[in-house]
Design a protein around this motif. Structure first.
Motif, PDB file in Angstrom:
ATOM      1  N   UNK A 152       0.845  -1.193   0.000  1.00 18.85           N
ATOM      2  CA  UNK A 152       0.000   0.000   0.000  1.00 18.85           C
ATOM      3  C   UNK A 152       0.881   1.244   0.000  1.00 18.85           C
ATOM      4  N   UNK A 153       0.330   2.366  -0.438  1.00 21.96           N
ATOM      5  CA  UNK A 153       1.139   3.589  -0.401  1.00 21.96           C
ATOM      6  C   UNK A 153       1.533   3.931   1.024  1.00 21.96           C
ATOM      7  N   UNK A 154       2.790   4.290   1.193  1.00 25.33           N
ATOM      8  CA  UNK A 154       3.256   4.710   2.509  1.00 25.33           C
ATOM      9  C   UNK A 154       3.787   3.595   3.382  1.00 25.33           C
ATOM     10  N   UNK A 265       4.665   0.158 -12.080  1.00 26.74           N
ATOM     11  CA  UNK A 265       3.261   0.298 -12.467  1.00 26.74           C
ATOM     12  C   UNK A 265       2.822   1.735 -12.714  1.00 26.74           C
ATOM     13  N   UNK A 266       3.563   2.721 -12.222  1.00 28.04           N
ATOM     14  CA  UNK A 266       3.082   4.094 -12.293  1.00 28.04           C
ATOM     15  C   UNK A 266       2.741   4.528 -13.706  1.00 28.04           C
ATOM     16  N   UNK A 267       3.642   4.242 -14.656  1.00 29.29           N
ATOM     17  CA  UNK A 267       3.395   4.723 -16.017  1.00 29.29           C
ATOM     18  C   UNK A 267       2.521   3.790 -16.818  1.00 29.29           C
ATOM     19  N   UNK A 269      -0.376   2.339 -15.803  1.00 26.90           N
ATOM     20  CA  UNK A 269      -1.757   2.162 -15.398  1.00 26.90           C
ATOM     21  C   UNK A 269      -2.697   3.218 -15.934  1.00 26.90           C
ATOM     22  N   UNK A 270      -2.145   4.245 -16.558  1.00 24.81           N
ATOM     23  CA  UNK A 270      -3.080   5.271 -17.018  1.00 24.81           C
ATOM     24  C   UNK A 270      -3.537   4.964 -18.441  1.00 24.81           C
ATOM     25  N   UNK A 305       2.452  -1.201  -7.290  1.00 24.76           N
ATOM     26  CA  UNK A 305       1.277  -0.769  -6.537  1.00 24.76           C
ATOM     27  C   UNK A 305       0.389  -1.955  -6.223  1.00 24.76           C
ATOM     28  N   UNK A 306      -0.580  -1.697  -5.339  1.00 25.78           N
ATOM     29  CA  UNK A 306      -1.603  -2.704  -5.076  1.00 25.78           C
ATOM     30  C   UNK A 306      -2.883  -2.261  -5.755  1.00 25.78           C
ATOM     31  N   UNK A 307      -3.692  -3.235  -6.111  1.00 26.44           N
ATOM     32  CA  UNK A 307      -4.978  -2.912  -6.690  1.00 26.44           C
ATOM     33  C   UNK A 307      -6.005  -3.880  -6.146  1.00 26.44           C
ATOM     34  N   UNK A 308      -7.278  -3.485  -6.282  1.00 31.71           N
ATOM     35  CA  UNK A 308      -8.326  -4.343  -5.739  1.00 31.71           C
ATOM     36  C   UNK A 308      -8.794  -5.294  -6.805  1.00 31.71           C
ATOM     37  N   UNK A 318      -6.756  -7.585  -2.135  1.00 30.28           N
ATOM     38  CA  UNK A 318      -5.710  -6.695  -2.618  1.00 30.28           C
ATOM     39  C   UNK A 318      -4.626  -7.529  -3.259  1.00 30.28           C
ATOM     40  N   UNK A 338       0.607  -3.578   6.845  1.00 31.00           N
ATOM     41  CA  UNK A 338       0.593  -3.148   8.231  1.00 31.00           C
ATOM     42  C   UNK A 338      -0.079  -4.205   9.103  1.00 31.00           C
TER      43      UNK A 338
ATOM     44  N   UNK B 234      -7.414   8.109 -12.303  1.00 32.37           N
ATOM     45  CA  UNK B 234      -5.980   7.841 -12.444  1.00 32.37           C
ATOM     46  C   UNK B 234      -5.363   8.808 -13.445  1.00 32.37           C
ATOM     47  N   UNK B 238      -2.342  11.290 -12.754  1.00 28.65           N
ATOM     48  CA  UNK B 238      -1.143  11.134 -13.580  1.00 28.65           C
ATOM     49  C   UNK B 238      -0.790  12.442 -14.271  1.00 28.65           C
ATOM     50  N   UNK B 279      -7.902   3.140  -3.485  1.00 36.21           N
ATOM     51  CA  UNK B 279      -6.509   2.838  -3.779  1.00 36.21           C
ATOM     52  C   UNK B 279      -6.044   3.541  -5.049  1.00 36.21           C
ATOM     53  N   UNK B 329       1.521   9.462   5.412  1.00 35.65           N
ATOM     54  CA  UNK B 329       2.756   8.976   4.802  1.00 35.65           C
ATOM     55  C   UNK B 329       3.412  10.071   3.982  1.00 35.65           C
TER      56      UNK B 329
END
Lengths: 399, 351
Positions: A152-154, A265-267, A269-270, A305-308, A318, A338, B234, B238, B279, B329
């Protein structure tokens, strides 16, 4: 050995010309049996270097090369294109290509399992400074493998990456890898200050455990910071370019042992203009990531990243993002989460040990064990091997 | 000029920009003209489709790679130039600034989330003023783009804050309100369009250092949470990241919370509320700050602007609810919290 036969061969074709013909052609040429000709060929092929005929050059070029008596890569190795061109009658451009092909072609001989095992177990691992986590991983983050860190983030994925960038540079005389790192940042969460804090603690730690003086004295905050090469990538094509450029980068910095991709995953997923493009680029990235790991004996650390994942009955779990296209790529999959106020790392895919988990915390100096010694129950972890490797980093090396 | 950066760089025709054999260009025009198609194809595929030798293909790929490759630097270089240090916008409060390591983080997307009435908009307004202070005073020295999605922009409150702010900070611009560009956008499609097209226009024309999204939650919460809307969310996040990186601006997004039953410890934060948008949005946030009311109060004398309050004159005693700013965070901050109050002047420390 073949006496008269040899005389004939010499008359009809120089021994070197034999290499280009196949056995049947030779038999036809010499009016002998195939077996005999096979034997002749085997004897004739005893030279060092590979055969030019096996380099994949077009046959027109091969004919000209052979008529000028160039048959093995050794023959052309030290020649300049202009010389080769004069000797064979090929154009300059074609000569460049011949020389390039000749220098590149090598035939890797098969390696047996014992050799692979011995080499693999001799490779040092990248410690995380958290004993529980190192034990979980079987000694640390492995070289020659792709490790995915999801969560998860953080929860601390970037912190794990920063810690690895410092740990990979630990001197060899204290049991470290002694290599440099490449950090590919897609989200902009790389902070120099955090790296500096972690480096400072690592330098202090190494100072207390000793080791070979010349090796350890070079391990300073400045050297650690200089040993982390940083690329900020704004889109997936830049990520791909950086990964493809690793071999060239290795020529300038041959000691790179860690490649960090934060995050993969950042780039991806969009909204892509074309969904097929995205899948294809992702497949290319996964393929390209395997190259540095295997060829250059690097550790590749990738965050995700995590996704549902919503299942049919409405329950949702998750899971790491990017699905199966990416999922088969990493060798090791570590999931951070956590448990109350404590961070937990769980191994969800590992070739060497069963799934289990470890508590850890993130302090100013990086990843550390939690203060009390309670750990979640671990099942079937290799307790012996990692202890040996871990001991190297904790005690002075007196071998 | 700015359009050539970013996503278009890898889909447009780059053949003419490369330093390669013209024969390659001729062959490549058959279908491999953009960086994404060239680098996305394997070596063998290119050899087969273009009919060129291995040598030429390797040169081609190398040329494209060098063309697209981002600047190589090291952590040491970043520390020397100061580029690697996270930037901040002061909040005008000593304690809060020290707690946050200089001020509200101005790297990536900073989210401020919390229950309604906790003080999120107040902080956003304070930031809009502080951002216009020169860098020596902890600001960005530039203007602010304020995107309202809920109610009307609180002009009266801003005027009240400006009056006190000017008295306190001498180094700021002549007119604070001139430096704040307000947009009202109620629905999610218009919001994404604004971020995609209108904001880049504004950013290239005016010196803007901060973009505030108040709030990012309301346009999306009104819609159902399906795949399409998640993708839109998203895309919004982005694009905001791309803007932040291209124009070197700070992004502050305000989010709401929802009460939760069951496992709410996903972010390591215990409590009975969790930020909305799930998320999809959380993965895009660089720093998450939670703001809430506490049960304690402080008393203070309410003073009016710069007018001296004489000892003999009657003073008004006002009770302020202590609020709490908590770091959920952040890549460079530990998890802690710090109290503050909301007064007529704006945001103030608790003494």
């Amino acid at each position: 050995m073949f006496g008269s036969l040899k005389g004939e061969v010499v008359r009809k074709a120089t021994p070197m010309r034999i290499h280009l013909t196949c056995v049947r052609d030779l038999a036809w040429c010499l009016w002998r049996s195939i077996d005999t000709c096979e034997a002749v060929m085997t004897e004739a092929v005893g030279t060092s270097g590979g055969l030019l005929s096996e380099c994949g050059l077009p046959s027109s070029q091969m004919m000209k090369l052979l008529s000028a008596d160039f048959t093995t890569t050794d023959d052309v190795k030290d020649m300049k294109p202009s010389e080769l061109s004069q000797a064979t009658g090929l154009s300059l451009k074609e000569c460049v290509e011949v020389l390039r092909t000749a220098s590149n072609s090598h035939h890797p001989s098969p390696v047996d399992m014992l050799q692979i095992y011995q080499e693999g177990s001799e490779l040092p691992q990248i410690v995380t400074f958290c004993k529980a986590l190192d034990t979980l991983l079987g000694g640390g983050i492995p070289l020659q493998a792709i490790t995915e860190v999801s969560g998860m983030p953080g929860v601390g994925k970037t912190q794990v990456c920063l810690q690895a960038c410092v740990s990979v540079q630990l001197p060899k005389s204290v049991g470290g890898v002694g290599g440099e790192a490449v950090y590919v940042d897609t989200e902009g969460s790389f902070t120099v200050k955090r790296l500096k804090d972690m480096a400072s603690c690592a330098v202090h730690h190494v100072g207390t455990i000793g080791g070979v003086a010349e090796d350890v004295s070079g391990f300073t905050i400045e050297s650690i910071m200089k040993g982390v090469h940083y690329f900020r990538c704004q889109n997936c094509v830049e990520v791909l370019a950086v990964v493809k450029n690793i071999p060239k980068l290795m020529l300038v910095h041959p000691n790179i042992r860690l490649l960090v991709l934060d995050s993969v995953s950042f780039h991806f997923r969009h909204d892509f203009p074309d969904a097929r493009d995205r899948a294809k680029l992702l497949r290319t990235v996964t393929k390209e990531l395997i190259q540095p790991a295997v060829t250059h004996k690097m550790a590749v650390l990738v965050t995700n990243h995590m996704t549902t994942n919503v299942k049919e009955k409405g329950s949702a779990t998750l899971v790491p993002a990017l699905g199966e296209t990416w999922g088969h790529c990493p060798t090791l999959r570590l999931n951070l989460s956590w448990c109350g106020p404590t961070r937990v790392a769980a191994l969800t895919k590992a070739p060497h040990c069963q799934n289990s988990s470890a508590y850890f915390q993130v302090s100013i100096g990086g990843l550390r064990d939690v203060s009390d010694n309670t750990q979640p129950s671990t099942a079937g972890n290799l307790q012996h091997e990692p202890l040996n490797k871990k001991r190297k980093i904790m005690e002075s090396n007196d071998r | 000029m700015m359009e050539s950066k970013g996503s278009h760089k890898w889909t447009k025709n780059i053949l003419n920009e490369l330093d390669i054999n013209p024969k390659i260009v001729v062959c490549a025009k058959k279908g491999y003209v953009s960086a994404s198609s060239i680098l996305g194809a394997s070596h063998n595929e290119l050899e087969e489709k273009l009919g060129l030798s291995s040598f030429h293909i390797k040169n081609f790929i190398d040329a494209v790679t060098s063309h697209v490759l981002p600047k190589k630097t090291s952590a040491w270089d970043l520390s020397q130039t100061g580029e690697g240090d996270p930037k901040h916008i002061t909040l005008g409060c000593q304690n809060l600034d020290n707690f946050l390591g200089g001020g509200v983080p101005a790297q990536g997307i900073t989210e401020m989330t919390g229950q309604s009435g906790s003080g999120k908009t107040q902080i956003a307004l304070q930031l809009s003023l502080c951002a216009q202070l020169p860098p020596v005073a902890g600001g960005l020295g530039k203007g602010v783009a304020y995107i309202c999605t809920e109610s009307q922009f609180p002009t009266a409150r801003l005027q009240q804050m400006v009056k006190h702010f000017k008295a306190q900070h001498s180094k700021g611009p002549a007119s604070y309100t001139d430096g704040i560009f307000v947009h009202h956008i109620p629905d999610m499609d218009s919001l994404v369009d604004c971020v995609r097209y209108q904001l880049p226009c504004l950013l290239s024309q005016r010196p803007i250092g901060l973009v505030v999204l108040d709030s990012v939650a309301s346009p999306f919460r009104a819609e159902e949470s399906n795949m399409e809307n998640k993708n839109l969310l998203y895309t919004l996040g982005y694009q905001l990241h791309q803007l932040a990186a291209t124009y070197h601006i700070a992004i502050v997004a305000i989010n709401q919370v929802t009460s939760v039953i069951g496992n709410n410890n996903l972010y390591g934060h215990s409590g009975n509320v969790v930020p909305t948008l799930g998320l999809t949005w959380a993965n895009l946030v660089t720093t998450r700050l939670m703001i809430g009311r506490t049960d304690s109060h402080v008393q203070a004398e309410q003073t009016e602007g710069s007018r001296q309050v004489k000892k003999s004159s009657s003073k008004t005693i006002v009770e302020y609810n202590v609020r709490e700013l908590e770091v959920i965070f952040c890549p460079w901050l530990g998890k802690k919290s710090c109290p503050f109050v909301v007064t007529s002047k704006g945001i103030e420390d608790v003494e």
